[in-house]
Design a protein around this motif. Structure first.
Motif, mmCIF file in Angstrom:
data_model
loop_
_atom_site.group_PDB
_atom_site.id
_atom_site.type_symbol
_atom_site.label_atom_id
_atom_site.label_comp_id
_atom_site.label_asym_id
_atom_site.label_seq_id
_atom_site.Cartn_x
_atom_site.Cartn_y
_atom_site.Cartn_z
ATOM 1 N N ARG A 1 11.288 6.107 2.043
ATOM 2 C CA ARG A 1 9.674 7.089 3.140
ATOM 3 C C ARG A 1 10.126 6.909 4.249
ATOM 4 O O ARG A 1 9.134 7.958 5.172
ATOM 5 N N SER B 1 10.664 -3.768 -9.459
ATOM 6 C CA SER B 1 10.613 -2.210 -9.833
ATOM 7 C C SER B 1 11.477 -1.829 -10.508
ATOM 8 O O SER B 1 12.108 -2.411 -11.540
ATOM 9 N N ASP C 1 0.963 -1.301 0.094
ATOM 10 C CA ASP C 1 -0.280 0.421 -0.151
ATOM 11 C C ASP C 1 1.046 1.137 -0.286
ATOM 12 O O ASP C 1 0.007 2.304 -0.922
ATOM 13 N N ARG C 2 2.248 1.390 0.562
ATOM 14 C CA ARG C 2 2.552 2.924 0.806
ATOM 15 C C ARG C 2 4.327 2.041 -0.232
ATOM 16 O O ARG C 2 4.721 4.052 -0.557
ATOM 17 N N GLU D 1 3.627 0.474 -3.351
ATOM 18 C CA GLU D 1 3.079 0.655 -5.536
ATOM 19 C C GLU D 1 3.473 1.446 -6.106
ATOM 20 O O GLU D 1 3.659 1.620 -7.535
ATOM 21 N N GLU D 2 3.430 2.819 -5.726
ATOM 22 C CA GLU D 2 3.222 4.384 -5.924
ATOM 23 C C GLU D 2 4.491 4.209 -6.542
ATOM 24 O O GLU D 2 5.099 5.409 -7.369
ATOM 25 N N ASP D 3 6.004 3.802 -5.835
ATOM 26 C CA ASP D 3 6.941 4.054 -6.501
ATOM 27 C C ASP D 3 7.274 2.684 -7.428
ATOM 28 O O ASP D 3 8.248 2.392 -7.977
#
Length: 572
Positions: free
Chosen positions: A227, A211, A176-177, A179-181
């Motif tokens: 993060r 990634s 959830d933290r 995936e935006e990367d």
């Protein structure tokens, strides 16, 4: 015997083309405010009559088990106050740092290297929201049954159940933290390998992580560490944790950690809430390996971990899982290692003698090699490999047999040959790729093959003649291999692959309860001390090697235990 360690720095491209091929099958909680140290009343119960430490396999005193002199205050050049001190910046340490920082804790991570570091290609989960199936009780019981079968009575089923209950939650929290990367986890790529006798069946619980910039477990921590820093976590590098400080003459709470800096002076980190030991295992510590896993003491180490976390814990009263310890042993650890290290081709040693039943579970194959001169083996097969391969994977065959598939390898590689490959099978292309890399051998005769490897030809010819005789009879009376896993070796050219296993990581360590709190030898909690990842014990892994009933659980355990340790320390 001295073991030579291997420390690797593999680029993303070589990882994808090599190690990534070999390991392709490996492949949100509500967070509240922080709280003070938990009580010791929830510790696991039960004691072992086996001595866990103090002597090695030869009953000689173990120097690592002897506490050093306390570090003098005059050697301390810096003191930092924090709430949560995390020793190690691998998966468990970085995940713990991110969770604790998000919960509002002041966090300091002490890392002995110049950057974050982890090795591994995937992390498994049970009932993650990202998985395409919901797993029922039948699958859960099958996984537990197979783990019991292959790891025996040494498994702590309370910790196994904890992982089954919380791994999906922990993995989803991480994804959830990040995936935006661009970090993804592919859980359902290889379903067929669950069909094998030595694998949990039908459900793809293992995931290959990646990634755009990194692969495997490095993808996780490369996205999560920044993060954590953005939320205030402090990472201090090139500082090796050396000692823990425990109050009340070594009977009270762990309140600080001392780390050796690159200039030889020491950093003291005072931790008002807890210290979490995430330093990894001890695969590069020969003496500890002789103490806890003499059964694997001839295999090379892939990392330079020397067990500092286990030693520090032991010196303040922590217990360590009694021997034997399990380890994560693999043949496939270099980019050039050929596909198929688990395939049950004939295996011989340098003397040309057959080593045993080649059809046993992958986790235990390397132990056939330990009585050989080199602690290595040679897979031997002939030109009819396309005829025999389907039989060897019928009904599924498990890790490094049918996964990764020859098609996966063939589609991923670029061949240098000038021959027309349009009629080639996937295995043809796969073997040609590794022949071009120089990591397998092809010869027109067994004598030539033996000469290239330095194998005793006369003994090899006797072994092959006997193997062909057993194949023709359809009954391996020598080692009991299933007839469908046998193959004749008669048709030139002949092929050979040298296999040498290594220890990726040791999997037992400081005894913990189901809150990740470290326990002493009376199974009482040591206040203020937690452990996660390969520094933790408690028998989540049992036996002499990790049973690959659920591959990618080593990284997953690190992720989940780091997550749970931080929650326990910081939740209200």
């Amino acid at each position: 015997m001295e073991r030579k360690g291997i420390v690797m720095d593999i680029s993303r491209r070589s990882f994808i083309k090599g190690a990534g091929l070999a390991g392709a099958g490996f492949a949100a909680a509500s967070l509240a405010a922080c709280k003070s140290e938990s009580s010791a009343s929830d510790a696991n119960t039960g004691e072992s009559s086996m001595p866990s430490t103090g002597v090695n396999a030869n009953n000689a005193p173990s120097s690592w088990d002897t506490p050093p002199e306390p570090i003098d205050d005059a050697q301390i050049s810096e003191v930092i106050d924090t709430e949560v001190c995390i020793l190690g910046a691998g998966v468990s340490g970085v995940v713990a740092a991110a969770v604790a920082a998000e919960l509002g804790a002041r966090v300091l991570v002490m890392q002995n290297k110049e950057t974050i570091h982890s090795q591994g290609s995937g992390a498994a989960a049970f009932n993650s929201q990202r998985q395409t199936e919901n797993f029922d009780d039948e699958f859960r019981s099958e996984l537990v049954r197979l783990k019991s079968l292959y790891e025996g009575g040494l498994v702590n089923h309370e910790l196994v159940s904890l992982w089954l209950d919380r791994s999906g939650e922990a993995v989803d929290w991480v994804l959830d933290r990040i995936e935006e990367d661009g970090v993804t986890a592919s859980f359902d790529t290889y379903e067929n390998w669950r069909e094998a006798d030595d694998q949990a069946k039908t459900c793809p619980i293992s995931a290959m992580w990646g990634s755009p910039d990194s692969m495997g477990s490095m993808a996780i921590i490369s996205a999560l560490a920044p993060r954590a820093e953005s939320m205030g976590a402090q990472f201090i590098y090139n500082t090796t944790a050396r000692q823990l400080i425990r109050e009340e003459g070594g009977e009270g709470r762990v309140v600080a950690a001392l780390g050796e800096k690159s200039d030889g002076t020491y950093l003291r980190v005072n931790a008002s809430k807890a210290v979490i030991v995430c330093t990894g295992g001890y695969e590069a510590n020969d003496e500890m390996r002789d103490t806890f896993m003499p059964h694997a003491n001839r295999f090379k180490a892939l990392s330079d971990n020397k067990g500092e976390g286990l030693q520090m814990g032991r010196w303040v009263g922590a217990d360590i899982d009694p021997a034997p310890h399990a380890s994560n042993i693999h043949y496939n650890y270099l980019p050039s290692d050929p596909f198929g290290s688990g395939l049950p081709w004939l295996r011989v040693n340098k003397e040309g003698k057959r080593l045993g039943n080649e059809d046993i579970a992958y986790s235990f194959l390397p132990f056939l090699d330990i009585y050989s001169e080199e602690a290595a083996c040679y897979q031997i097969f002939d030109a009819d490999y396309d005829l025999y391969y389907p039989r060897m994977i019928d009904h599924g065959a498990g890790i490094f047999r049918s996964v990764p598939s020859p098609k996966f390898v063939a589609d991923a590689v670029t061949l240098q040959t000038t021959e027309d490959t349009s009629s080639w099978s996937d295995l043809d292309k796969t073997w040609q790729y590794y022949l071009e890399m120089g990591s397998m051998v092809r010869a027109d005769s067994l004598e030539e093959l033996a000469s290239q490897f330095g194998i005793n030809y006369e003994e090899l010819q006797k072994t092959v003649d006997r193997y062909n005789e057993l194949y023709d009879a359809g009954n391996d009376v020598d080692f009991g291999k299933k007839p469908e896993r046998m193959q004749a070796i008669r048709k030139a050219p002949f092929y050979g692959i040298r296999r040498e296993a290594c220890v990726l990581g040791t999997l037992n360590g400081l005894v913990i309860n189901n809150r990740m709190q470290v326990l002493d030898d009376k199974r009482k909690v040591i206040p203020g001390l937690y452990a996660a990842g390969n520094a933790s014990g408690g028998r989540f892994f049992g036996g002499i090697a990790q049973a690959m009933v659920a591959p990618a659980t080593t990284i997953s355990r690190a992720l989940v235990w780091g997550y749970l340790a931080a929650l326990d320390i910081c939740q209200a």
